[in-house]
Design an enzyme around this catalytic site. Sequence first.
Site, PDB file in Angstrom:
ATOM      1  N   CYS A   1     -17.891  -2.081 -17.878  1.00 51.93           N
ATOM      2  CA  CYS A   1     -17.936  -1.821 -16.441  1.00 51.93           C
ATOM      3  C   CYS A   1     -19.099  -2.550 -15.768  1.00 51.93           C
ATOM      4  O   CYS A   1     -20.243  -2.439 -16.219  1.00 51.93           O
ATOM      5  CB  CYS A   1     -18.065  -0.313 -16.220  1.00 51.93           C
ATOM      6  SG  CYS A   1     -18.191   0.097 -14.480  1.00 51.93           S
TER       7      CYS A   1
ATOM      8  N   CYS B   1     -24.222   3.944 -12.640  1.00 56.22           N
ATOM      9  CA  CYS B   1     -23.290   5.075 -12.729  1.00 56.22           C
ATOM     10  C   CYS B   1     -23.984   6.317 -13.290  1.00 56.22           C
ATOM     11  O   CYS B   1     -24.339   6.371 -14.473  1.00 56.22           O
ATOM     12  CB  CYS B   1     -22.100   4.691 -13.611  1.00 56.22           C
ATOM     13  SG  CYS B   1     -20.887   6.017 -13.719  1.00 56.22           S
TER      14      CYS B   1
ATOM     15  N   GLU C   1       0.828  -1.210   0.000  1.00 53.99           N
ATOM     16  CA  GLU C   1       0.000   0.000   0.000  1.00 53.99           C
ATOM     17  C   GLU C   1       0.864   1.262   0.000  1.00 53.99           C
ATOM     18  O   GLU C   1       0.566   2.235  -0.684  1.00 53.99           O
ATOM     19  CB  GLU C   1      -0.928   0.021   1.224  1.00 53.99           C
ATOM     20  CG  GLU C   1      -2.081  -0.963   1.136  1.00 53.99           C
ATOM     21  CD  GLU C   1      -3.054  -0.609   0.031  1.00 53.99           C
ATOM     22  OE1 GLU C   1      -3.317   0.573  -0.181  1.00 53.99           O
ATOM     23  OE2 GLU C   1      -3.530  -1.543  -0.643  1.00 53.99           O
TER      24      GLU C   1
HETATM   25 FE1  SF4 Z   1     -17.940   2.407 -14.770  1.00 57.87          FE
HETATM   26 FE2  SF4 Z   1     -18.986   4.801 -14.415  1.00 57.87          FE
HETATM   27 FE3  SF4 Z   1     -16.365   4.484 -14.441  1.00 57.87          FE
HETATM   28 FE4  SF4 Z   1     -17.765   4.247 -16.697  1.00 57.87          FE
HETATM   29  S1  SF4 Z   1     -17.501   6.111 -15.471  1.00 57.87           S
HETATM   30  S2  SF4 Z   1     -16.103   2.903 -16.007  1.00 57.87           S
HETATM   31  S3  SF4 Z   1     -19.603   3.279 -15.953  1.00 57.87           S
HETATM   32  S4  SF4 Z   1     -17.775   3.655 -12.949  1.00 57.87           S
END
Ligand code: SF4
Length: 362
Positions: free
Chosen positions: A214, A220, A49
């Site tokens: 993702c 998101c 870390e």
């Molecule tokens: Fe995932 Fe949001 Fe990052 Fe795009 S912006 S990679 S959807 S967390």
Amino acid sequence: MAAAKPIAKPVDSSRADFSAQLIAWQRSHGRHTLPWQNTRDPYRVWLSEIMLQQTQVATVLGYYERFLARFPDVRALAAATLDDVFALWSGLGYYSRARNLHACARRVVADHGGAFPSTSEALMTLPGIGRSTSAAIAAFCFGERVAILDGNVKRVLTRVLAFEGDLAEGAQERALWAAATELLPHKGIEPYTQGLMDLGATVCLARSPSCLLCPVQSHCAAASAGSQERYPIKTRKLKRSAREHVWLWLIWQGRVWLIQRPDKGVWAGLWSLPEFASTLAFDEASSVWPGSGDALPSFTHVLTHLDWTLHPVRWNLPARTTQAQIDRLVAAWPTGRWFDQNEALAAGLPAPLRKLLLGSPG
Ligand code: SF4
């Protein structure tokens, strides 16, 4: 004072769903073979870390292995000299980390009998261990349900939450910590924590995040608004400065004069070359020295806040120079001493000096 910005929005879908998807993704697509994974040894996790702060994984790998080979446990590290630690750290940068690492190992041995404390709260009282580092150690080694918030994780969470707060403001940073804590799952803290780290390092990149890959895209807010690169918001930029010095590579009977730098500031505690603030200052000082100097190619060393241009001059003192002359000359740098080449290369040196001594400045 700026008007308060809206603090984090809740994630629209359930938090349980967010963490479950992240954990499932970490198990199937996350990183599992890094040398500091698959262990609950706090020494190994702590070391990784600290090394990974401001440093890429690829750079850390070699240092991590060499460090563990030399200091296999916290007692071995505590028993070492700071110079030994600097020597192994040389080239990794941000040397206050090495100093704190050594101080922390000594505290763990002196105050905790050689065993790291097992809570994030107690870990945070040790030198060089901040809130996010203590949380990572406590989550990975002791299963504590506690949030991390390093640079990568800040990026992921501010995007997921479309967090409009300016992280340059303490209140907004605290609000993000609170939001990160609210998102924690009740089970699976290790893969969840690792999942956030992996997502930030491999998918949710600063530029061009791979949102289609993702696992939390449906949660998101930034991805749904197409505003991923707006986050994180941090207005206060570090001011860069520039400085220049003549760098004296003083050689006598095959040895080099190195000085130990002060405990604070750039390259704190490392062995380096004497500096002169200007060519004029150098010319004045050297006008009474025996021998002669060669100007070597100048180079600029780029540090976080500073572009530092160094003009190395290699100055050879004739072998016949008397001890009295030498003493007078080096009296200006009382923290220095002579090193032969091998001894110098084994010492804690800044990376540009190591290159210079090996014949490739810059
Ligand atoms: Fe995932 Fe949001 Fe990052 Fe795009 S912006 S990679 S959807 S967390």
